[in-house]
Motif scaffolding. Sequence first.
Motif, PDB file in Angstrom:
ATOM      1  N   ARG A 369       0.887  -1.298   0.046  1.00 32.34           N
ATOM      2  CA  ARG A 369      -0.176   0.013  -0.106  1.00 32.34           C
ATOM      3  C   ARG A 369       0.998   1.199  -0.037  1.00 32.34           C
ATOM      4  O   ARG A 369       0.359   2.397   0.147  1.00 32.34           O
ATOM      5  CB  ARG A 369      -0.752  -0.052   1.080  1.00 32.34           C
ATOM      6  CG  ARG A 369      -1.863  -0.952   1.307  1.00 32.34           C
ATOM      7  CD  ARG A 369      -3.170  -1.116   0.132  1.00 32.34           C
ATOM      8  NE  ARG A 369      -2.555  -1.344  -1.134  1.00 32.34           N
ATOM      9  CZ  ARG A 369      -2.540  -2.333  -1.692  1.00 32.34           C
ATOM     10  NH1 ARG A 369      -2.441  -3.552  -1.064  1.00 32.34           N
ATOM     11  NH2 ARG A 369      -2.138  -2.412  -2.940  1.00 32.34           N
ATOM     12  N   GLN A 370       2.081   1.027  -0.097  1.00 26.50           N
ATOM     13  CA  GLN A 370       3.102   2.103   0.129  1.00 26.50           C
ATOM     14  C   GLN A 370       4.042   1.973  -1.204  1.00 26.50           C
ATOM     15  O   GLN A 370       5.070   2.017  -1.339  1.00 26.50           O
ATOM     16  CB  GLN A 370       3.930   2.168   1.392  1.00 26.50           C
ATOM     17  CG  GLN A 370       3.012   2.644   2.450  1.00 26.50           C
ATOM     18  CD  GLN A 370       3.937   2.663   3.710  1.00 26.50           C
ATOM     19  OE1 GLN A 370       5.006   1.943   3.757  1.00 26.50           O
ATOM     20  NE2 GLN A 370       3.293   2.966   4.718  1.00 26.50           N
ATOM     21  N   PRO A 371       3.298   1.862  -2.537  1.00 28.42           N
ATOM     22  CA  PRO A 371       4.154   1.767  -3.697  1.00 28.42           C
ATOM     23  C   PRO A 371       5.090   2.938  -4.159  1.00 28.42           C
ATOM     24  O   PRO A 371       4.947   4.031  -3.725  1.00 28.42           O
ATOM     25  CB  PRO A 371       3.303   1.616  -4.609  1.00 28.42           C
ATOM     26  CG  PRO A 371       2.173   2.472  -4.277  1.00 28.42           C
ATOM     27  CD  PRO A 371       1.970   2.351  -2.921  1.00 28.42           C
ATOM     28  N   LYS A 372       6.091   2.583  -4.620  1.00 22.26           N
ATOM     29  CA  LYS A 372       6.983   3.597  -4.970  1.00 22.26           C
ATOM     30  C   LYS A 372       8.074   3.204  -6.124  1.00 22.26           C
ATOM     31  O   LYS A 372       8.882   2.599  -6.130  1.00 22.26           O
ATOM     32  CB  LYS A 372       7.898   4.033  -3.777  1.00 22.26           C
ATOM     33  CG  LYS A 372       8.710   5.546  -4.003  1.00 22.26           C
ATOM     34  CD  LYS A 372       9.544   5.947  -3.208  1.00 22.26           C
ATOM     35  CE  LYS A 372       8.690   6.699  -1.769  1.00 22.26           C
ATOM     36  NZ  LYS A 372       7.766   7.850  -2.444  1.00 22.26           N
ATOM     37  N   LYS A 373       7.685   3.383  -7.307  1.00 18.53           N
ATOM     38  CA  LYS A 373       8.404   3.031  -8.562  1.00 18.53           C
ATOM     39  C   LYS A 373       8.064   3.788  -9.699  1.00 18.53           C
ATOM     40  O   LYS A 373       6.950   4.332  -9.850  1.00 18.53           O
ATOM     41  CB  LYS A 373       8.022   1.494  -8.841  1.00 18.53           C
ATOM     42  CG  LYS A 373       6.719   1.095  -9.439  1.00 18.53           C
ATOM     43  CD  LYS A 373       6.473  -0.357  -9.532  1.00 18.53           C
ATOM     44  CE  LYS A 373       7.693  -0.851 -10.430  1.00 18.53           C
ATOM     45  NZ  LYS A 373       7.097  -0.566 -11.977  1.00 18.53           N
TER      46      LYS A 373
END
Length: 574
Positions: A369-373
């Motif tokens: 729930r904390q994507p980063k890409k």
Amino acid sequence: MENNKQEAARFLMQATLGADLETINRVAEKGISKWLDEQLDAPLAADDRFAKKTNAIWQSFRKRLVQAYGQDALDGNGNNPALPYQWYFRMAWWDKNLSGKTENLLRHRIAQALSEILVISENSQLELDAVSMASFYDILYVNAFGQYTDILYDVSMHPAMGVYLSHMNNRKADPERNIHPDENYAREIMQLFSIGLFELNRDGSRVKDSQGRDVPTYDNRDIKELARVFTGLKAASYLYEWNTSTFPYNGSTIDFDDGVSKTYKTIPFVDMVKPMVVDPKFHDTGSKTLLKGRINLPSGQSGTRDIRDVVNALVAHPSTGPYIAHKLIQQLVTSNPSPSYVQAVAEAFGDQGDMKAVVKTLLTHPEARQPKKLKSPLLRTTQLLRAFQAKNKSGKLWLTGDDLKESLAHHPMAAPTVFNFYKPDYAPHGPIDNAGLVAPEFELHNSATSIAYVNTMYNWFFGEYYPLVSTKISMTDTNIPELEPDVLFSYKRDQLNLDFSEELVLARRRDFDGLIDRVSLLLNGTAQCEVREDIKTAIANYPRNPKWVVQTVAFLISISPQFAVLDNQQEGAA
């Protein structure tokens, strides 16, 4: 409910190749957990195969080619014959992914992710056989929620991989004739498809020796030993479809009766769909020991038994779970997963590679729930086309892919090498590298592709110059005039169109904030659009042109960093 929609929209950016507002609303109402379970448990129809679709498209062109030009058009009559070139797989891939059933959205996403791990590419001799590439892709699609042991075994035995990494027609050693087993596949099945270069702890960190050095998983002796396992493999059968007796091949002419062993003939003379078989005469039946004694194969085993045992052992190796877990997390969620995230997915992987458990754990872990890409160019493209329900009057979404591959340097099954389009540890110079982080997709994001992407979006939304579709040609050469954009765009029924009907309603009402909210939710996963004021400034001079207003909103959001980066906090680059 609005928060539910935003959560659903962002989740679907990870779990699918793109979602329209109807799908977002459905997941918001149903709940992510229930939707995920339904996707994982959805049965796969027996005829839901990329190879079937690819072959049907190829046969439709083939039939019309013969009707128009006769059998000579297939045989080549001294020239290159008509073959199922790579375009037919591309057409099938886009058709199935843009018009596919909603119960298979997750399966499509996982198959695409696996295709960038277990790599074959049209940038090889495989460009001559789209059906074979589609058949290979079916391994990933059908087994997306199955066992990684089955996936890796089927990949190892597939003739497309046999050609791509050259273990088709691999022979046991014969020192007197200076014959040695080909080591190509033996190296890559370890380095790229299973255990990786260095031994890993369960959380993905590297194992250290007593002097604090990384511990290699294999050495050159292991490669040579494993190469012996993949000896004796050959095509299941040899196919001579063409009536002519010659075929230009590798710069020389091959006659079907030239006396040269057919063992040396590959595409297009062999069955490229059925799994390869082992010729006992050329398989090394001696005992084999590798990976510091982790794998011990007794003498006298059949080739298929050797391969199955090796695959099982490689998948069960302690490094494989965290290695594949890390790669899948990078594909779907974040470029820099925490050790605990990698460990959770690796434990779900287990000794056989339980893909269903892997996918569920990967997508339900708190860190998911904390994507980063950075989204890859392909994912941005599929998300846009699916968000606005791309369609045409012919009902055949047969995208040729040439325009996308050329402008974005990214297209399914078209990696430049077996190492994929970008390295998993790539870090662009600057803040990301300085922070000790990686951002793999940035290797595709350079001065040329970034400008090409903006130009592509401008052409899409203001020129209605959407990806090229073909239904009326037979592609027998890479330079044929029928593939020219102007020719393809002359077929009005094939031209793609995006559905902006709801957006136009809002534009006509001059509900510009409502319009921006809607498009931002679709593309950014949140109504909080970072370029809102820029958009409103841009449309201020033309408020009475609803179509232009919608195009401007879609264009400016599609080229914004907020859309390019999958980031729950929407704070910046991956």
